[in-house]
Design a protein around this motif. Structure first.
Motif, short mmCIF file in Angstrom:
data_model
loop_
_atom_site.label_atom_id
_atom_site.label_comp_id
_atom_site.label_asym_id
_atom_site.label_seq_id
_atom_site.Cartn_x
_atom_site.Cartn_y
_atom_site.Cartn_z
N LEU A 174 0.83 -1.20 0.00
CA LEU A 174 0.00 0.00 0.00
C LEU A 174 0.86 1.25 0.00
O LEU A 174 1.81 1.37 0.78
CB LEU A 174 -0.91 0.01 1.23
N LEU A 175 0.53 2.20 -0.86
CA LEU A 175 1.19 3.50 -0.90
C LEU A 175 0.22 4.52 -0.32
O LEU A 175 -0.71 4.98 -0.99
CB LEU A 175 1.57 3.88 -2.34
N LEU A 176 0.45 4.87 0.96
CA LEU A 176 -0.47 5.75 1.66
C LEU A 176 0.10 7.14 1.89
O LEU A 176 -0.60 8.14 1.75
CB LEU A 176 -0.88 5.13 3.00
N ASP A 177 1.38 7.22 2.27
CA ASP A 177 1.96 8.52 2.58
C ASP A 177 3.33 8.64 1.93
O ASP A 177 3.78 7.75 1.20
CB ASP A 177 2.04 8.74 4.10
N LEU A 178 4.01 9.75 2.21
CA LEU A 178 5.28 10.01 1.53
C LEU A 178 6.35 9.00 1.90
O LEU A 178 7.18 8.63 1.07
CB LEU A 178 5.76 11.43 1.85
N LYS A 179 6.38 8.55 3.13
CA LYS A 179 7.41 7.58 3.52
C LYS A 179 7.21 6.24 2.80
O LYS A 179 8.18 5.52 2.51
CB LYS A 179 7.46 7.40 5.03
N ASP A 180 5.96 5.90 2.49
CA ASP A 180 5.71 4.70 1.69
C ASP A 180 6.28 4.85 0.29
O ASP A 180 6.91 3.92 -0.24
CB ASP A 180 4.20 4.43 1.59
N LEU A 181 6.08 6.00 -0.32
CA LEU A 181 6.59 6.22 -1.67
C LEU A 181 8.11 6.24 -1.68
O LEU A 181 8.74 5.71 -2.60
CB LEU A 181 6.03 7.53 -2.23
N ARG A 182 8.71 6.86 -0.67
CA ARG A 182 10.17 6.87 -0.58
C ARG A 182 10.72 5.44 -0.47
O ARG A 182 11.68 5.07 -1.15
CB ARG A 182 10.63 7.68 0.64
N ALA A 183 10.12 4.65 0.41
CA ALA A 183 10.57 3.27 0.60
C ALA A 183 10.41 2.46 -0.68
O ALA A 183 11.27 1.65 -1.04
CB ALA A 183 9.80 2.62 1.74
N VAL A 439 -4.12 8.50 11.11
CA VAL A 439 -3.99 7.05 11.28
C VAL A 439 -2.81 6.59 10.44
O VAL A 439 -2.67 7.00 9.28
CB VAL A 439 -5.28 6.33 10.83
N ASP A 440 -1.95 5.74 11.02
CA ASP A 440 -0.78 5.23 10.29
C ASP A 440 -0.78 3.71 10.38
O ASP A 440 -0.22 3.12 11.29
CB ASP A 440 0.51 5.80 10.88
N ARG A 441 -1.45 3.06 9.43
CA ARG A 441 -1.51 1.60 9.44
C ARG A 441 -0.37 1.00 8.64
O ARG A 441 0.38 1.71 7.95
CB ARG A 441 -2.86 1.12 8.91
N GLU A 442 -0.23 -0.33 8.70
CA GLU A 442 0.86 -1.02 8.03
C GLU A 442 0.72 -0.86 6.52
O GLU A 442 -0.32 -1.14 5.94
CB GLU A 442 0.87 -2.50 8.40
#
Length: 542
Positions: A174-183, A439-442
């Protein structure tokens, strides 16, 4: 200049709420002719045709915001929810009743209505969470096209971003926030060789350039926008108990410092409405009206693919029951392909000081249905504050002849509310408990981090002894186990034996027997292990 008041015609409504019951919104009164030939006409926006979109233009200080407020109030009274961006904070006054000031009473008398203060249900939103409930969207919902526009990526960088979204989708990340996209970008860079064979070349330099643009985006406050809980479109389409449509106001004063973020957010919102709302054809009134203030921010330097997207959404979202109204200073700010979709028009004064201004005046005049009693191009430059040229769709969707109109005064407060009043409105908001806490889910960041930690774990230690399990048993029987705590194997009395402990030194024969026993145990254990494995593998093959 302001036209003198005329006697109220018999057909004019004195109750500003009455036209809404007739399926119309009362905008004001127009005057044409002179002397005995002078006539007055009430101007309305027909709700049945309000989803054919509209345009409000005019120079700074000519009354665009007041006209926007009049339209928003009319839609809200008719039970139509409204979404509008508030650039200067002036639109927030719609939450409080108006004050019968002299200039408002005078204008009400001129247009033939009694001034009646009123207030409207309002939900305040803010992408930064300061002056309203936070507005959030996930990276996946925004998509690679809008994100590329948001970051100003070139074609190569946009291609890599599309690959990143595709890989994330295929691997269930899942791509939810900026840190997801960076990772996810880091994962694509690490596996560039493998992914390149399937999707095309992924250069580390390109990934690095995208990462730098993400940092710029984060510095503009986008980290507060991307995440969960994401905005639910249904919360923009509320109607209160009195039957008034809720007016959702986006605080956009700080957002103007990040124009790309503002434009892409509003385009994303339109796209979400288009994708999630069902087809309704031409309803009796719109399901939602969307006011896009400072519309030029959407179109400035926009690539053709984005302009095509805007045109498509504006053209097709009408059948979803959504009306889109662009508010900008100059009609030339809106591309012709989009301008052609805007049927309801309000033109405030323009000033022709430059060749471009003169061109804008001519363009604005030519877009109206001509009125033989008006020199449209001349009147545009003569309009006073609160006056406008108005042409609304009527009958079977045909534009009315352009008329010089005095815009009616708003019923709610003209101007911003105080911080205390804003806080009171937000305290009663029906959506505060939904959006105020993030909310910050996995998601991709956590799952990729977990994979990295698993790869870093040392491999499991193999069992000691050449004979495996049987060898271990024989070792315990024959004394071939691990070294004793004192450091010596077996029961010898070497240097490692504890001081004071008595032990018997083995004879030469015993040493030889012990060594032979160890060799036999190892060989037997190895042969038994092989036999067991052959049996297991044989059964599997069968």
């Amino acid at each position: 200049m302001t036209a003198p008041a005329a006697p109220k015609p018999a057909a004019a409504s004195l109750d500003p709420k009455a036209p809404d019951g007739d399926g119309k919104i009362y905008l004001g009164r127009s005057f044409t002719g002179a002397g005995k030939a002078r006539r007055a006409k009430d101007e309305f926006l027909t709700l049945r045709l309000a989803n054919r979109h509209g345009l409000v233009t005019g120079a700074t200080g000519t009354g665009k915001t007041v006209t926007l407020q009049v339209l928003a109030e009319g839609f809200a009274r008719a039970g139509v929810p409204v979404f509008a961006a508030d650039i200067k904070g002036d639109l927030s006054g719609i939450a409080e009743p108006g004050t019968p000031k002299d200039f408002l009473l005078a204008r009400a008398e001129e247009v033939g209505i009694d001034y009646q203060p009123d207030s409207f249900p309002v939900i305040f939103w803010d992408m930064f969470g300061a002056q309203g409930h936070p507005v959030r969207a996930t990276i996946s919902e925004m998509g690679p096209l809008l994100l590329s526009r948001l970051m100003g990526l070139n074609d190569t960088q946009e291609g890599v971003l599309n690959i990143t979204f595709r890989v994330a989708d295929e691997q269930g990340l899942l791509l939810l926030d900026l840190k997801d996209l960076r990772a996810m970008l880091a994962f694509v860079a690490e596996n560039a060789a493998t992914l390149g064979a399937q999707y095309g070349n992924v250069a580390p330099q390109t990934v690095g350039a995208i990462q730098r643009q993400l940092l710029v985006l984060e510095n503009q406050g986008a980290d507060k926008f991307f995440g969960e809980p994401a905005l639910n479109i249904a919360d923009l389409m509320r109607v209160d108990r009195s039957g008034y449509g809720t007016v959702s106001i986006l605080a956009a004063d700080k957002l103007m410092g990040a124009p790309r973020l503002y434009a892409c957010f509003l385009l994303w919102l339109l796209s979400e409405l288009f994708e999630h709302l069902p087809e309704v054809g031409d309803p009796d009134k719109p399901k939602l009206v969307f006011f896009f203030d400072e519309a030029h921010l959407l179109f400035d330097e926009a690539p053709k693919v984005l302009l095509d997207k805007v045109e498509q959404v504006v053209r097709l979202i009408r059948s979803k029951g959504v009306g889109v109204y662009f508010v900008t200073q100059n009609p030339l700010d809106v591309p012709e392909s989009v301008l052609a979709q805007l049927g309801n028009r309000v033109q405030h004064a323009l000033r022709a000081f430059t060749p471009r201004d003169q061109k804008a005046v001519r363009a604005a005049a030519e877009t109206f249905r001509p009125n033989p009693d008006l020199d449209t191009a001349k009147v545009i430059m003569e309009l006073g504050k609160g006056e406008a040229l108005v042409s609304m769709l009527e009958g079977n969707g045909v534009p009315s002849m352009v008329e010089r109109t005095l815009v009616r005064p708003p019923s709610a407060r003209v101007g911003p509310i105080t911080e205390a009043e804003r806080a009171a409105v937000m305290a009663k908001s029906p959506v505060g408990h939904i959006y105020d806490q993030p909310v910050d889910r996995e998601s991709a960041f956590e799952k990729l981090q977990q994979r990295t930690e698993e790869r870093a774990q040392p491999p499991a230690q193999a069992d000691a002894g050449g004979g495996g399990l049987l060898g271990g048993i024989l070792d315990s029987v024959l004394g071939t186990g691990a070294p004793a705590p004192g450091g010596a194997r077996g029961t010898g009395t070497g240097a490692g034996a504890p001081k004071g402990r008595t032990s018997t030194r083995m004879s030469t024969t015993e040493v030889v027997v012990r060594q032979v026993a160890r060799t036999v145990a190892t060989q037997v254990g190895t042969q038994l292990t092989r036999a067991i494995l052959r049996g297991i593998l044989g059964n599997i093959k069968r």
